[in-house]
Design a protein around this motif. Structure first.
Motif, PDB file in Angstrom:
ATOM      1  N   PRO A  34      26.373 -36.477  51.176  1.00 14.66           N
ATOM      2  CA  PRO A  34      25.189 -36.757  50.250  1.00 14.66           C
ATOM      3  C   PRO A  34      25.731 -37.837  49.449  1.00 14.66           C
ATOM      4  N   PRO A  35      24.770 -38.554  48.744  1.00 11.04           N
ATOM      5  CA  PRO A  35      25.038 -39.660  47.753  1.00 11.04           C
ATOM      6  C   PRO A  35      25.668 -39.208  46.565  1.00 11.04           C
ATOM      7  N   HIS A  36      26.696 -40.002  45.971  1.00 13.63           N
ATOM      8  CA  HIS A  36      27.217 -39.650  44.576  1.00 13.63           C
ATOM      9  C   HIS A  36      26.157 -39.591  43.389  1.00 13.63           C
ATOM     10  N   ARG A  37      26.487 -38.530  42.620  1.00 18.32           N
ATOM     11  CA  ARG A  37      25.565 -38.697  41.508  1.00 18.32           C
ATOM     12  C   ARG A  37      25.881 -39.685  40.564  1.00 18.32           C
ATOM     13  N   ALA A  38      25.177 -40.414  39.687  1.00 22.27           N
ATOM     14  CA  ALA A  38      25.466 -41.349  38.638  1.00 22.27           C
ATOM     15  C   ALA A  38      26.592 -40.987  38.079  1.00 22.27           C
ATOM     16  N   GLU A  39      26.869 -39.626  37.355  1.00 27.43           N
ATOM     17  CA  GLU A  39      27.962 -39.242  36.694  1.00 27.43           C
ATOM     18  C   GLU A  39      29.344 -39.382  37.464  1.00 27.43           C
ATOM     19  N   GLU A  40      29.216 -39.188  38.510  1.00 27.21           N
ATOM     20  CA  GLU A  40      30.374 -39.362  39.439  1.00 27.21           C
ATOM     21  C   GLU A  40      30.955 -40.838  39.584  1.00 27.21           C
ATOM     22  N   LEU A  41      30.068 -41.935  39.208  1.00 23.65           N
ATOM     23  CA  LEU A  41      30.433 -43.191  39.257  1.00 23.65           C
ATOM     24  C   LEU A  41      31.083 -43.788  38.026  1.00 23.65           C
ATOM     25  N   ASP A  42      31.773 -44.707  38.003  1.00 24.17           N
ATOM     26  CA  ASP A  42      32.357 -45.095  36.735  1.00 24.17           C
ATOM     27  C   ASP A  42      32.450 -46.992  37.082  1.00 24.17           C
ATOM     28  N   PRO A  43      31.559 -47.565  36.462  1.00 26.09           N
ATOM     29  CA  PRO A  43      31.738 -49.106  36.652  1.00 26.09           C
ATOM     30  C   PRO A  43      32.781 -49.730  36.100  1.00 26.09           C
ATOM     31  N   GLY A  44      33.577 -49.166  35.170  1.00 27.98           N
ATOM     32  CA  GLY A  44      34.622 -49.870  34.630  1.00 27.98           C
ATOM     33  C   GLY A  44      34.220 -50.919  33.753  1.00 27.98           C
ATOM     34  N   ALA A  45      35.133 -52.198  33.920  1.00 30.95           N
ATOM     35  CA  ALA A  45      34.620 -53.407  33.389  1.00 30.95           C
ATOM     36  C   ALA A  45      33.695 -54.292  34.302  1.00 30.95           C
ATOM     37  N   ARG A  46      33.440 -53.900  35.509  1.00 30.45           N
ATOM     38  CA  ARG A  46      32.706 -54.622  36.271  1.00 30.45           C
ATOM     39  C   ARG A  46      31.260 -55.050  35.809  1.00 30.45           C
ATOM     40  N   HIS A  47      30.944 -56.163  35.708  1.00 35.31           N
ATOM     41  CA  HIS A  47      29.529 -56.579  35.312  1.00 35.31           C
ATOM     42  C   HIS A  47      28.406 -55.778  35.883  1.00 35.31           C
ATOM     43  N   PRO A  48      27.305 -55.401  35.362  1.00 37.39           N
ATOM     44  CA  PRO A  48      26.306 -54.798  36.060  1.00 37.39           C
ATOM     45  C   PRO A  48      25.855 -55.872  37.006  1.00 37.39           C
ATOM     46  N   SER A  49      25.158 -55.342  38.167  1.00 40.86           N
ATOM     47  CA  SER A  49      24.555 -55.961  39.190  1.00 40.86           C
ATOM     48  C   SER A  49      23.158 -56.463  38.711  1.00 40.86           C
ATOM     49  N   LEU A  50      22.493 -55.354  37.998  1.00 42.18           N
ATOM     50  CA  LEU A  50      21.310 -55.776  37.532  1.00 42.18           C
ATOM     51  C   LEU A  50      21.158 -55.398  35.899  1.00 42.18           C
ATOM     52  N   GLN A  51      20.256 -56.266  35.217  1.00 46.80           N
ATOM     53  CA  GLN A  51      19.998 -56.174  33.705  1.00 46.80           C
ATOM     54  C   GLN A  51      18.563 -56.360  33.679  1.00 46.80           C
ATOM     55  N   PHE A  52      17.885 -55.525  32.849  1.00 45.36           N
ATOM     56  CA  PHE A  52      16.609 -55.865  32.550  1.00 45.36           C
ATOM     57  C   PHE A  52      16.396 -55.762  30.936  1.00 45.36           C
ATOM     58  N   GLN A  53      15.841 -56.722  30.314  1.00 48.64           N
ATOM     59  CA  GLN A  53      15.826 -56.713  28.854  1.00 48.64           C
ATOM     60  C   GLN A  53      14.356 -56.698  28.688  1.00 48.64           C
ATOM     61  N   PHE A  54      14.025 -55.604  27.869  1.00 43.96           N
ATOM     62  CA  PHE A  54      12.618 -55.442  27.438  1.00 43.96           C
ATOM     63  C   PHE A  54      12.081 -56.617  26.729  1.00 43.96           C
ATOM     64  N   PRO A  55      10.944 -57.138  26.903  1.00 37.95           N
ATOM     65  CA  PRO A  55       9.897 -56.350  27.688  1.00 37.95           C
ATOM     66  C   PRO A  55       9.718 -57.059  29.040  1.00 37.95           C
ATOM     67  N   ASN A  56      10.269 -58.409  29.197  1.00 37.66           N
ATOM     68  CA  ASN A  56       9.832 -58.818  30.586  1.00 37.66           C
ATOM     69  C   ASN A  56      10.840 -59.942  31.250  1.00 37.66           C
ATOM     70  N   ILE A  57      12.240 -59.837  31.055  1.00 31.99           N
ATOM     71  CA  ILE A  57      13.320 -60.711  31.801  1.00 31.99           C
ATOM     72  C   ILE A  57      14.257 -59.722  32.268  1.00 31.99           C
ATOM     73  N   TRP A  58      14.607 -60.438  33.386  1.00 34.35           N
ATOM     74  CA  TRP A  58      15.723 -59.508  34.595  1.00 34.35           C
ATOM     75  C   TRP A  58      16.680 -60.632  35.129  1.00 34.35           C
ATOM     76  N   HIS A  59      17.823 -60.071  35.376  1.00 32.78           N
ATOM     77  CA  HIS A  59      18.963 -60.785  35.636  1.00 32.78           C
ATOM     78  C   HIS A  59      19.831 -60.200  36.678  1.00 32.78           C
ATOM     79  N   ASN A  60      20.149 -60.795  37.647  1.00 31.15           N
ATOM     80  CA  ASN A  60      20.861 -60.321  38.732  1.00 31.15           C
ATOM     81  C   ASN A  60      21.989 -60.991  39.083  1.00 31.15           C
TER      82      ASN A  60
END
Ligand code: FES
Ligand code: FE2
Length: 329
Positions: A205-231
């Motif tokens: 089964p897939p890992h749950r979010a709590e089992e994952l630790d991104p460490g210092a890695r930059h997030p793959s995606l960011q969403f900034q309210f109200p309407n901009i997104w960054h990949n």
């Protein structure tokens, strides 16, 4: 629409020259124009005199002149001249155009969805995209409510299906997590960070979010309210999207390719332009599916049967539902 936020509504290049530009954004007919100092201004399109479209007027001496009876408006909305009353006659304050607070930053034009007097917050942005980056922009009109367009970019489950021959190549159908973390953004607008861990299905089964630790890695995606997104494609390559709400059934997408490896002015323009066909193809794959989704507009409790991998979409809906009353969504 969420009140008291800065919305990216136009690419700055769409308001150039001396001609005012009429568009629908945030459910209203608006006119954008530049004053004598080339600063961008935004009014409701309807003239306060008798409702003519100010976008059909012209910029005269740094003011916007209505096409119908020639009233002239300064960038702060103040009516400075009613020709029929004589140039020397004072103009009462009541003749003001309805002004929206408006700024130009990062190559976008931003409008404050609220009273201009309250537009003191900073413009939201992704600080890792600095002046060394250059970009090319793709504009695409989607006949969808903006919530569907935004949620599509937060959807990590669709990649191997919608994009099976492009960015979703490789059959990574198992969606671990995703790991979502909120952080403060500019002003009151929060930023959602998403780390993606899609993998091949090897029978567990897939890992749950709590089992994952991104460490210092930059997030793959960011969403900034109200309407901009960054990949975050890599340190030197990014995709940014702005989802400009037009009305309840239409959204203008501005998708930008950013890079900071090629910096010579002409060369970088060519390089950035070359990236656009691939981005257009990926966007058309999304568009095909999203324009047929029903219902058009989303809410937190709308009856969709969501799965673990839809975590970022749930997080988006939860935040948005807190920020606006259902009736004005
Ligand atoms: S309608 Fe604009 S000046 Fe009369
Ligand atoms: Fe997609």
């Amino acid at each position: 629409m969420i009140s008291n936020q800065w919305y990216a509504v136009l690419d700055a290049n769409e308001v150039r020259g001396r001609r005012p530009v009429g568009v629908t954004r945030l459910g209203q007919r608006l006119v954008f124009w530049r004053d004598g100092a080339r600063r961008v201004a935004c009014f409701r399109e309807a003239c306060p005199h008798r409702g003519a479209a100010l976008s059909q007027g012209r910029v005269l001496g740094g003011n916007l002149q209505c096409p119908f009876h020639g009233f002239e408006f300064a960038a702060d909305g103040h009516c400075v001249c009613i020709p029929a009353n004589g140039r020397s006659a004072p103009v009462p304050r009541a003749f003001e155009a309805y002004r929206l607070a408006c700024r130009e930053a990062h190559g976008f034009i931003w409008v404050w969805n609220g009273a201009p007097s309250e537009a003191a917050e900073p413009i939201p942005w992704f600080d890792s995209i600095d002046a060394r980056f250059s970009h090319a922009t793709l504009r695409d009109l989607w006949p969808v409510h903006y919530t569907r367009a935004i949620e599509n970019q937060l959807d990590v489950v669709h990649l191997p299906f919608v994009h099976h021959n492009t960015i979703g190549r490789g059959q990574r159908t198992l969606v671990n997590g995703p790991f979502v973390r909120w952080e403060p953004g500019a002003g009151t607008a929060r930023r959602m960070n998403i780390w993606v861990y899609n993998s091949h299905d090897e029978g567990r089964p897939p890992h749950r979010a709590e089992e994952l630790d991104p460490g210092a890695r930059h997030p793959s995606l960011q969403f900034q309210f109200p309407n901009i997104w960054h990949n975050w494609i890599g340190d030197n390559i990014r995709i940014v999207a702005a989802f400009a709400p037009i009305d309840d059934e239409n959204t203008m997408l501005y998708v930008r390719f950013y890079q900071n490896s090629v910096r010579l002015p002409l060369l970088r323009q060519v390089f950035n332009g070359l990236a656009m066909p691939a981005n257009a193809l990926i966007l058309s794959q999304d568009r095909r599916v999203v324009v047929r989704q029903v219902p058009k507009r989303t809410h937190l409790r709308m009856g969709e049967k969501l799965i673990q991998g839809d975590g970022p979409i749930i997080a988006y809906r939860r935040e948005r539902d807190e920020l606006i009353p259902q009736s004005s969504a």
